[in-house]
Design a protein around this motif. Sequence first.
Motif, PDB file in Angstrom:
ATOM      1  N   ASN A  53       0.856  -1.190   0.000  1.00  0.00           N
ATOM      2  CA  ASN A  53       0.000   0.000   0.000  1.00  0.00           C
ATOM      3  C   ASN A  53       0.893   1.242   0.000  1.00  0.00           C
ATOM      4  O   ASN A  53       0.898   2.039   0.925  1.00  0.00           O
ATOM      5  N   ARG A  59      -5.687  -1.088  -2.254  1.00  0.00           N
ATOM      6  CA  ARG A  59      -7.052  -1.274  -2.735  1.00  0.00           C
ATOM      7  C   ARG A  59      -7.453  -0.099  -3.639  1.00  0.00           C
ATOM      8  O   ARG A  59      -7.218   1.055  -3.316  1.00  0.00           O
ATOM      9  N   GLY A  60      -8.067  -0.418  -4.767  1.00  0.00           N
ATOM     10  CA  GLY A  60      -8.455   0.631  -5.711  1.00  0.00           C
ATOM     11  C   GLY A  60      -7.268   1.225  -6.434  1.00  0.00           C
ATOM     12  O   GLY A  60      -7.334   2.340  -6.951  1.00  0.00           O
ATOM     13  N   ASP A 105      -7.659   2.546 -10.081  1.00  0.00           N
ATOM     14  CA  ASP A 105      -8.408   3.817 -10.091  1.00  0.00           C
ATOM     15  C   ASP A 105      -7.497   4.960  -9.659  1.00  0.00           C
ATOM     16  O   ASP A 105      -7.544   6.062 -10.220  1.00  0.00           O
ATOM     17  N   TYR A 106      -6.669   4.685  -8.666  1.00  0.00           N
ATOM     18  CA  TYR A 106      -5.734   5.687  -8.175  1.00  0.00           C
ATOM     19  C   TYR A 106      -4.750   6.070  -9.287  1.00  0.00           C
ATOM     20  O   TYR A 106      -4.433   7.248  -9.505  1.00  0.00           O
ATOM     21  N   MET A 124     -17.439   9.326  -1.823  1.00  0.00           N
ATOM     22  CA  MET A 124     -16.521   8.814  -0.798  1.00  0.00           C
ATOM     23  C   MET A 124     -17.269   8.155   0.351  1.00  0.00           C
ATOM     24  O   MET A 124     -16.877   7.095   0.837  1.00  0.00           O
ATOM     25  N   SER A 155     -18.713   4.840  -0.830  1.00  0.00           N
ATOM     26  CA  SER A 155     -17.647   3.873  -1.043  1.00  0.00           C
ATOM     27  C   SER A 155     -17.124   3.323   0.278  1.00  0.00           C
ATOM     28  O   SER A 155     -16.876   2.128   0.416  1.00  0.00           O
ATOM     29  N   HIS A 156     -16.992   4.205   1.280  1.00  0.00           N
ATOM     30  CA  HIS A 156     -16.490   3.768   2.589  1.00  0.00           C
ATOM     31  C   HIS A 156     -17.372   2.679   3.183  1.00  0.00           C
ATOM     32  O   HIS A 156     -16.897   1.759   3.838  1.00  0.00           O
ATOM     33  N   LYS A 201     -20.152  -0.031  -4.538  1.00  0.00           N
ATOM     34  CA  LYS A 201     -19.175  -0.312  -5.594  1.00  0.00           C
ATOM     35  C   LYS A 201     -18.934   0.975  -6.377  1.00  0.00           C
ATOM     36  O   LYS A 201     -19.501   1.210  -7.426  1.00  0.00           O
ATOM     37  N   HIS A 206     -12.544   3.679  -4.513  1.00  0.00           N
ATOM     38  CA  HIS A 206     -11.951   3.757  -3.178  1.00  0.00           C
ATOM     39  C   HIS A 206     -11.568   5.213  -2.901  1.00  0.00           C
ATOM     40  O   HIS A 206     -10.906   5.853  -3.736  1.00  0.00           O
ATOM     41  N   PRO A 207     -11.986   5.771  -1.734  1.00  0.00           N
ATOM     42  CA  PRO A 207     -11.767   7.204  -1.475  1.00  0.00           C
ATOM     43  C   PRO A 207     -10.365   7.733  -1.752  1.00  0.00           C
ATOM     44  O   PRO A 207     -10.221   8.769  -2.409  1.00  0.00           O
ATOM     45  N   ALA A 262      -8.302   6.802  -3.887  1.00  0.00           N
ATOM     46  CA  ALA A 262      -8.100   6.830  -5.337  1.00  0.00           C
ATOM     47  C   ALA A 262      -8.661   8.091  -5.964  1.00  0.00           C
ATOM     48  O   ALA A 262      -8.236   8.517  -7.035  1.00  0.00           O
TER      49      ALA A 262
END
Length: 817
Positions: free
Chosen positions: A160, A202-203, A206-207, A253, A256-257, A261, A264-265, A267
């Motif tokens: 991460n 995670r995500g 997207d990030y 956000m 998503s939290h 679906k 991820h915040p 990202a």
Amino acid sequence: MKILKFGGTSVQNAKMINEVIKIIKNSLKKDKIAVVVSAFSGITDKIIQAGQNAAKGDDKHLEDFKEIEKRHMEAIKFLIDIKKQSKILAETKTILNELEDCLNGIFLIKELSVRSLDFIMSFGERLSAYIVSRALIEKKVDSEFVDSRNLVKTDMMFGNANVNIKETFQNIQKHFHNNKKLNIITGFIGSTDKNATTTLGRGGSDYSAALFGAALNVKEIEIWTDVDGVMTADPRKVKKAFSIPYLTYEEAMEMSHFGAKVIHPPAMRPATEKKIPMIIKNTFNPEFPGTYISAKIPAKIEKISQITGISSINNVDILQVQGSGLVGVVGVAKRLFQTLAEKKINIILISQASSEHSICIAINPQDSEKALDAIHKEFELEISSGQVDKVKVENKKSIIAVVGERMRNTPGISGKLFSSLGNNGINIAAIAQGSSELNISLVIDREDEEKALKAIHDTFFLSKYREINVFLIGTGLIGSTLLNQIKAQNSQLQNKLNIKVNIIGLGNSKDMIFAKEGIDLKKWQQILESSKEKMNIENFINKVKELNLPSSVFVDCTACEEVSNQYENILNSNVDIVTPNKKANSGKFETYKKLKTLTKEKNCKFLYETNVGAGLPILSTLHDLLISGDKILKIEAILSGTLSYIFNTLDSQKEFSEIIKTAKSKGFTEPDPRDDLSGLDVARKLLILSREMGSTSKLKDIAIEKLIPEECFKAQNIEDFFKKLQKYDQLMKDKIKKAQKEKKVLRYVATLENNKAQISLQSVDQNHPFYTLSGSDNIVSFTTNRYKKTPLVIKGPGAGADVTAAGVFADIMRVIR
């Protein structure tokens, strides 16, 4: 310029990659773009599995590798012309050989470090991006494979990693200045300043898209996935969920939290800082507009609801720290949260009472034991001295989050939310709401999660219709008529009242059947007859509980005490009851009182208008009179359609016994007419009226004048009964002649006055409302303080399948309305 990011399901196989290429080519006609891709769907998990198997010394890692190799090679063979395949297959094989060597190394040393895991996971995106870039070239699109490890620079937090934004942005900007082709970029991965491979958590893909978008100041970032944007709720749990056209960054956000679906915040952060809109699109339905996420929702867009969406986390544990030692003590919360942070335990939700007496937190179940141990050690002195209680853990909980910008400064949202759950018997264990009013989070039992989502969705969103879920026992004359009425009326209810009645469960004396989405009423008889599930009332009720649907109604169309004995159990499960069955209300007073109490405690409805007078509004009228402050002075009633017919037909020229025979042949009486002539059925109805007025009467307290002598009741069979009855024909004729002489008629009248209940054969004159009664009609006369001179009279058919079923149907509608 735009960034297009395609998730794993979008590039899961060669067929889907061709669809992605169509989307890319279409976008190129309008804008300059860059593309970020994830690994093929399932490949990252398969690589992790291969690494874990190798670390365990398990030869299965070889099978895992072969599957990974096969999927990528098959994609190339499908996408690339056979004449051009050899070079691409060779280059892909080189990448795969590197992965295989790494897995063999893990197998030999029996160790899979976080750093090694990051490295092997990178192969998923590297293979995917390479194959997509070559497939685009095959389709005459000048593209270039870009390994983002050369551009995205991170720290050494393997698994991460944190991105060095300044250096990464400079690398991206420099690269795009020098490279004008279509860039096909690996998502999810980066590298340290020493070029060690890292992953972004995670995500991550997207990030990656957000990083490239922010670095290049693009006008939009499109996230292509397998759903039509962000949904109002999880469509697997709420069938009526639909796509949300617009969201703010904050709404996205929050949703998503709590499990939606979305993205991820973390990202989203690079895009939100540059105020770059993000659009969630569906690769499987590319024409659908999807969900547009931006800083503000355009003013011209009208919101469809007070809330934006509902999301949930399916499985959490609740830890409750409480005790007098928490009150007014500075630093307690700090100690608690610091203790959990040191153990790397993520807190999902926090709720604290204003008294400071307790703090409630929600965490992942796998962290519960570790958290419990850490808290007990931190507060060991306070626990031993009794200032802090031992930490309580509640398992199998879910969190429901209701999210929306419009909730701010809008009164009544919480009340509406809590009412929707309370009306469906869903208990709230904890509540959390920030001062931003953007999110209300609730902790409930996990078994109620789906029911809660449906109930809230129906309450806040203008769905096509509200649903009421019916479980019906008794498919005889009244039950079958009711089903036919529902079938005939359902479309009208949907069109005019936005209500849909679903028959979820059906049962008769032999069989029972259930269908979560509703039983087809056009062929319910065939479906029930073909059921392999034999009727068992306990099993039927257990199935109602197991399904746990919102707006559930149990409808009892039997006259069976075995069914009415289950009412308490049903109400305790927060299921409403509608019934024409008089057994519960005319039985033991303690049972009647208990059911009344339960309806208040459980906030359930127990409706039985048809207990007295079939479809006539007798009980509802009585209730209206009482709650409006009127005083009931006297109730007079003819409550038996059978006896009404007999005395409306009887005259001095006709034999009493012959009229009863005729009534029996027409089906107006019970199979044994003595059941009607005993007056017990009328007495039960009068008892219910009495109890509804607050009396504690029992059936034995009602004085009943029997219409026939005891000798007739003791007859051995029906034939013998009629023979004995003939002896009393003259006696009844004499009573009729006497009444006619006084210009009166005979009526079998139930009377309730001065807390005394009686049923007797009476002569009434032309001034009495019962004088003109005809056929088998029922009639009730209310004499009250307000209706003293002219009583309030209700008159009409008091028996028959059509009117009784209609009364039951009306009660079902009262449940939801």
